[in-house]
Enzyme design. Structure first.
Site, PDB file in Angstrom:
ATOM      1  N   MET A  10      44.663  14.068  55.312  1.00 20.78           N
ATOM      2  CA  MET A  10      44.803  12.779  54.584  1.00 20.78           C
ATOM      3  C   MET A  10      45.925  12.026  54.980  1.00 20.78           C
ATOM      4  O   MET A  10      46.330  10.660  54.629  1.00 20.78           O
ATOM      5  CB  MET A  10      45.490  13.224  53.074  1.00 20.78           C
ATOM      6  N   GLY A  11      46.216  12.277  56.413  1.00 21.83           N
ATOM      7  CA  GLY A  11      47.286  11.317  57.143  1.00 21.83           C
ATOM      8  C   GLY A  11      48.309  12.393  57.956  1.00 21.83           C
ATOM      9  O   GLY A  11      48.174  13.570  58.282  1.00 21.83           O
ATOM     10  N   LYS A  42      55.476  10.394  54.530  1.00 24.04           N
ATOM     11  CA  LYS A  42      54.224  10.918  54.663  1.00 24.04           C
ATOM     12  C   LYS A  42      53.205   9.555  54.571  1.00 24.04           C
ATOM     13  O   LYS A  42      53.366   8.842  53.527  1.00 24.04           O
ATOM     14  CB  LYS A  42      53.783  12.025  53.278  1.00 24.04           C
ATOM     15  N   ASP A  74      47.260  23.232  44.525  1.00 24.91           N
ATOM     16  CA  ASP A  74      47.141  23.469  45.952  1.00 24.91           C
ATOM     17  C   ASP A  74      48.248  24.283  46.435  1.00 24.91           C
ATOM     18  O   ASP A  74      48.843  24.085  47.584  1.00 24.91           O
ATOM     19  CB  ASP A  74      46.884  22.134  46.980  1.00 24.91           C
ATOM     20  N   GLY A 119      47.304  15.960  58.884  1.00 22.55           N
ATOM     21  CA  GLY A 119      46.023  16.629  58.360  1.00 22.55           C
ATOM     22  C   GLY A 119      45.074  15.642  57.862  1.00 22.55           C
ATOM     23  O   GLY A 119      44.903  14.473  58.328  1.00 22.55           O
ATOM     24  N   VAL A 172      52.662  13.186  58.541  1.00 31.45           N
ATOM     25  CA  VAL A 172      53.990  13.328  58.065  1.00 31.45           C
ATOM     26  C   VAL A 172      55.062  13.055  59.224  1.00 31.45           C
ATOM     27  O   VAL A 172      54.887  13.770  60.272  1.00 31.45           O
ATOM     28  CB  VAL A 172      54.145  14.812  57.584  1.00 31.45           C
TER      29      VAL A 172
END
Length: 513
Positions: free
Chosen positions: A37-38, A55, A151, A35, A40
């Site tokens: 942000m990074g 992650k 979230d 996604g 997994v």
């Protein structure tokens, strides 16, 4: 002791599959998802031999400096470590390696709720309720620890084949008692599941998570996003000003969802009562009642409207005078909101299920029509919807009492009209029997209470206001229309009045798109 050939092959395969090893301990085997942000990864803790989720988080370009970013990561680990609930994904470790930070977590091999609905479509009510129960349990554990998830969405809820649920990604959760760590003004969270108060720029609350859970369960039950529009701006506008209808969810599940989607956080259903409704809805094989029906109404006729926005028509003037040809318009303008507006969240015994027994802002309910508190009444057919006379027992409400809210001071303002009979047809409305004053009062008070606590009433005006309901008497209910083209008057009316002995200046409501 040497490994048998199977073990050797398995070890060789894992070693070959590993893309790299982090901190000399965690072998990254395959990518599971990525996604903004990074990434997994499926990983293996080579020290103790268990598979984990890793992650990998990288500093977003221009979002913040490395120190703030690292603090956010450490906060995620502290957050995960403080929570102890079966529905919370466990965080094991955090390590820095090169220019990235890695969070090592429990590996949950299950589809997300988003994947599940994409594959299967809307889920059965009892399944949605069971998912909701478990996510709510995780949120309650977080809220007791002073943590807001921020979230909650279908993509962050994993559902195993045995029905077990895990809520993941507390990475943007914020401890309520921590100083806010900003991200360059970025609004953190998924817009389609963001509570109205957060869209308005307020801090995230525990109640904000409940709103997001309500939107998530709506998606699971209906198979569509409740507020998703073609642009982010339109989505946020819908969150602030609209209430999505429920077509498939009924009974306790519908009441829980709509209760959580109440716009004002202070009026939103509390977690404990939401849990009670979800528990009731989670029993398989138990018939779920359909949408709540207004007194004298028909559930089938109201199903399409259940949960609709409690909205007053732009020109609420048409009224219930027995000889007034505009009487029919009263039912027509109210039909869009229908009596099912019973309503945002549902109610038992006529009161919002999650609210106080008596709302402090509610004034005494009055009856109108022959034999009522306001026996002589008329509602002007123009666009005026403020009145220059107090609403009290023994008073009359004549056509001349209706004034333009902006032109002169007034004693009350009409802010909602709700038919007590669904308008499937004029003949059905005419045949509806009088349900009794107690049920009419209960319906009217629930309707007026819920609308009063929405953004229909201007927030800065609400503390200085009270509200009251007017309901038709039995004689008025049963009165034959003066015109063959008319319909009987079977509507409840909601008025705003000043909380003190003064008068109102200007309008205290706002339009809802």
């Amino acid at each position: 002791m040497t490994e048998n050939p199977e073990q050797q092959t398995d070890s060789s395969t894992r070693a070959h599959a590993a893309l790299r090893t982090v901190a000399g301990r965690y072998a990254l085997l395959e990518e599971l998802g990525r996604g903004g942000m990074g990434v997994v990864w499926r990983g293996e803790d080579t020290v103790i031999g268990r598979h984990v989720a890793v992650k990998e988080l990288r500093l977003p370009d221009g979002a913040e400096d490395a120190g703030v970013f690292s603090e956010r990561i450490l906060r995620e680990v502290r957050t995960g470590g403080r929570l102890n609930d079966p529905a919370v994904v466990t965080v094991f470790d955090v390590v820095a390696d090169g220019d990235a930070t890695f969070i090592v977590m429990e590996l949950v091999e299950a589809p997300t709720l988003s994947d599940l609905v994409d594959r299967r479509g809307p889920l059965p009510a009892h399944e949605v309720a069971r998912i909701g129960e478990q996510v709510l349990s995780a949120l309650e554990a977080a809220h007791r620890a002073g943590i807001v998830h921020r979230d909650v969405k279908p993509g962050n809820i994993m559902v195993a084949p045995n029905g077990r649920v895990k809520l993941t990604d507390f990475g943007i959760a914020q401890a309520v008692d921590d100083p806010r760590i900003t991200t360059s003004g970025m609004l953190v969270g998924s817009p389609a599941f963001m509570a109205p108060e957060r869209v308005a720029g307020q801090e995230a609350l525990a109640a904000s998570d409940l709103w997001s859970l309500g939107a998530t369960l709506y998606f699971a039950a209906e198979g569509m996003l409740p507020f998703q529009r073609s642009t982010t701006a339109a989505t946020l506008h819908a969150i602030m000003h609209e209430m999505p209808p429920l077509a498939r969810a009924h009974g306790p599940l519908a009441q829980a969802i709509m209760g959580m989607l109440t716009a004002a956080p202070e009026a939103r259903i509390p977690a404990g009562q939401a849990r009670g409704l979800l528990t009731a809805a989670a029993q398989p094989g138990v018939a779920q009642p359909g949408p709540p029906t207004p007194p004298g109404g028909d559930a089938q006729a109201t199903a399409m409207h259940y949960g609709g926005p409690p909205t007053l028509a732009a020109t609420p003037g048409p009224g219930p005078a027995s000889a007034n040809p505009t009487r029919r318009k009263l039912l027509i303008v109210g039909g869009a909101v229908a009596a099912v507006a019973l309503l945002v969240g549902g109610f038992f015994a006529g009161k919002p299920f999650w609210g106080p027994a008596v709302d402090d802002a509610m004034a005494e309910t009055l009856t109108y029509g022959r034999g009522g508190d306001i026996a002589n009444y008329d509602i002007d057919g123009s666009s005026n919807y403020c009145v220059n006379t107090p609403l009290a027992s023994g008073r009359a409400l004549a056509s001349s009492n209706w004034v333009d809210c902006e032109d002169e001071a007034h004693d009350a303002q009409l802010f909602e009209i709700a038919p007590a009979v669904p308008e499937s047809s004029d003949s059905d409305a005419a045949a509806a029997t009088y349900p009794g004053e107690d049920r009419l009062r209960a319906f009217a008070e629930a309707k007026c209470t819920a609308t009063f606590h929405t953004n229909r009433v201007q927030d800065d005006e609400r503390p200085g206001l009270r509200f009251l309901a007017l309901v038709p008497t039995e004689d008025e209910w049963n009165q034959e229309p003066a015109d063959d083209f008319d319909s009987p008057v079977r509507s409840v009316l909601c008025f705003l009045v000043p909380a003190d002995s003064g008068r109102l200046e200007g309008t205290v409501t706002r339009g809802v798109a």
